[in-house]
Scaffold this active site. Structure first.
Site, PDB file in Angstrom:
ATOM      1  N   LYS A  54       0.837  -1.195   0.000  1.00  0.00           N
ATOM      2  CA  LYS A  54       0.000   0.000   0.000  1.00  0.00           C
ATOM      3  C   LYS A  54       0.879   1.254   0.000  1.00  0.00           C
ATOM      4  CE  LYS A  54      -3.897  -2.302   2.168  1.00  0.00           C
ATOM      5  NZ  LYS A  54      -4.551  -2.738   3.406  1.00  0.00           N
ATOM      6  N   GLN A  98      -4.977  -2.231   9.105  1.00  0.00           N
ATOM      7  CA  GLN A  98      -4.799  -3.528   8.449  1.00  0.00           C
ATOM      8  C   GLN A  98      -5.455  -4.636   9.272  1.00  0.00           C
ATOM      9  OE1 GLN A  98      -3.380  -4.018   5.344  1.00  0.00           O
ATOM     10  NE2 GLN A  98      -4.183  -6.083   5.607  1.00  0.00           N
ATOM     11  N   ASP A 121     -11.212   2.597   3.684  1.00  0.00           N
ATOM     12  CA  ASP A 121     -11.571   1.202   3.443  1.00  0.00           C
ATOM     13  C   ASP A 121     -13.081   1.038   3.260  1.00  0.00           C
ATOM     14  OD1 ASP A 121      -9.592  -0.708   3.123  1.00  0.00           O
ATOM     15  OD2 ASP A 121      -9.126  -0.797   5.270  1.00  0.00           O
TER      16      ASP A 121
END
Ligand code: NAP
Length: 295
Positions: A54, A98, A121
């Site tokens: 990322k 994460q 997200d």
């Protein structure tokens, strides 16, 4: 029939270019580039790889990365404090926590603590709720299903009134995928581990998105000829001839499905060659996209 390969790599390159341009525009208009914070808890190797990728992807398009690497035994309270600090930081525009988090952490509470304006997200219940509701739009959409939608758009698939089957109902992939497809006016069926006679649903589908996590479970005999198949699955399959003793395969048996489908995504993407051509002998093209509006 020989399916057209939907070339995810080429489409990803196009998306990256769009993001790069957006970053330049932000710099020109606001004098700064966007900042993305990643929160990594513990030493899970796969998670560390995802976070590294990322950051690399950010660097490639000019987005600043702000990394928080935290010990696996961090308390819920301390992790919440990190999220709050990032929420308050004006240099942070997006926060990615994460997953999975260690077992002693309440994942739902951590995700709900992220400011929805920074919930890139799209996992915050308010963003998911807005995705589910008619006439509302979320601030962010979970990236994997959004990527699948983009693949369908770029392949020129007409979703309006299409019969779509989503295999899997996870919060990360299956469920938001189904919501996105219905917002794009497809008639959506969600299949899962309790679905009886899965093949009977698949055989009626114009569009299938498979996100199950079972190697090659969808086979060509389950498809309607000409169906469009998006394979989200990433599974290891034993292969003594491979260097590592396994190879990566999707949830879809590529060979048998490519013989029946109209268009299909390969897993891994390296199966498709760079020029995006059809499986078998017949050259095909990657159709480029009609825009689909989400209403
Ligand atoms: P998950 O949370 O394990 O969910 C799997 C879903 O499949 C569940 O809804 C489950 O049903 C359903 N399922 C299990 N066995 C089934 C069966 N025999 N028939 C029909 N449905 C069945 O997995 P996930 O996170 O959604 O991920 C799915 C796959 O996508 C995995 O291979 C993962 O590695 C991959 N993935 C790829 C990306 C990407 O960027 N390409 C991103 C995320 C995930 P129940 O709800 O009834 O248990």
């Amino acid at each position: 029939m020989s399916a057209t390969i939907i070339d995810g790599k080429a489409i990803a390159g196009k998306v990256q270019e769009e993001v790069r341009q957006g970053v330049s525009q932000m710099l020109a208009e606001h004098g700064r580039t966007p900042g993305l914070a990643t929160v990594l808890v513990g030493d899970n190797t796969a998670s560390a790889t995802y976070v590294r990728n990322k950051k690399k992807a950010c660097a490639e398009v000019g987005i600043r990365s702000i990394g928080r690497e935290l010990p696996g035994d961090i308390s819920q309270e301390d992790l919440l404090a990190v999220v709050q600090e990032l929420n308050a930081d004006p240099e942070v525009d997006g926060i990615l926590v994460q997953l999975p988090l260690p077992k002693h952490i309440d994942e739902e509470a951590i995700l709900a603590a992220i400011d929805i304006r920074k919930d890139v997200d799209g996992f915050h219940p308010l963003n998911i709720g807005r995705l589910a509701m008619k006439g509302r739009d979320p601030l962010f959409i979970p990236c994997t299903p959004y990527g699948c939608l983009r693949l369908l758009q770029e392949a020129g698939v007409n979703l309006n009134g299409a019969d779509a089957v989503v295999l899997g109902r996870s919060n990360i992939v299956g469920l938001p995928m189904a919501m996105l497809l219905q917002k794009a006016n497809a008639t959506v069926t969600i299949c899962h581990s309790r679905t009886k006679d899965l093949a009977s649903y698949l055989r009626k589908a114009d569009v299938i998105v498979a996100a199950v996590g079972i190697a090659e479970m969808v086979t060509g005999d389950m498809l309607k000829p000409g169906a469009v198949v998006i394979d989200v699955g990433i599974n290891r399959k034993d292969d003594p001839t491979a260097k590592r003793g396994y190879r990566l395969v999707g949830d879809v048996d590529f060979e048998s499905c490519a013989a029946v489908a109209g268009a299909i995504t390969p897993v891994p993407a390296a199966w498709a060659d760079d020029d995006c051509h059809a499986v078998g002998q017949h050259p095909a093209r990657c159709t480029s996209g009609r825009e689909l509006t989400l209403s």
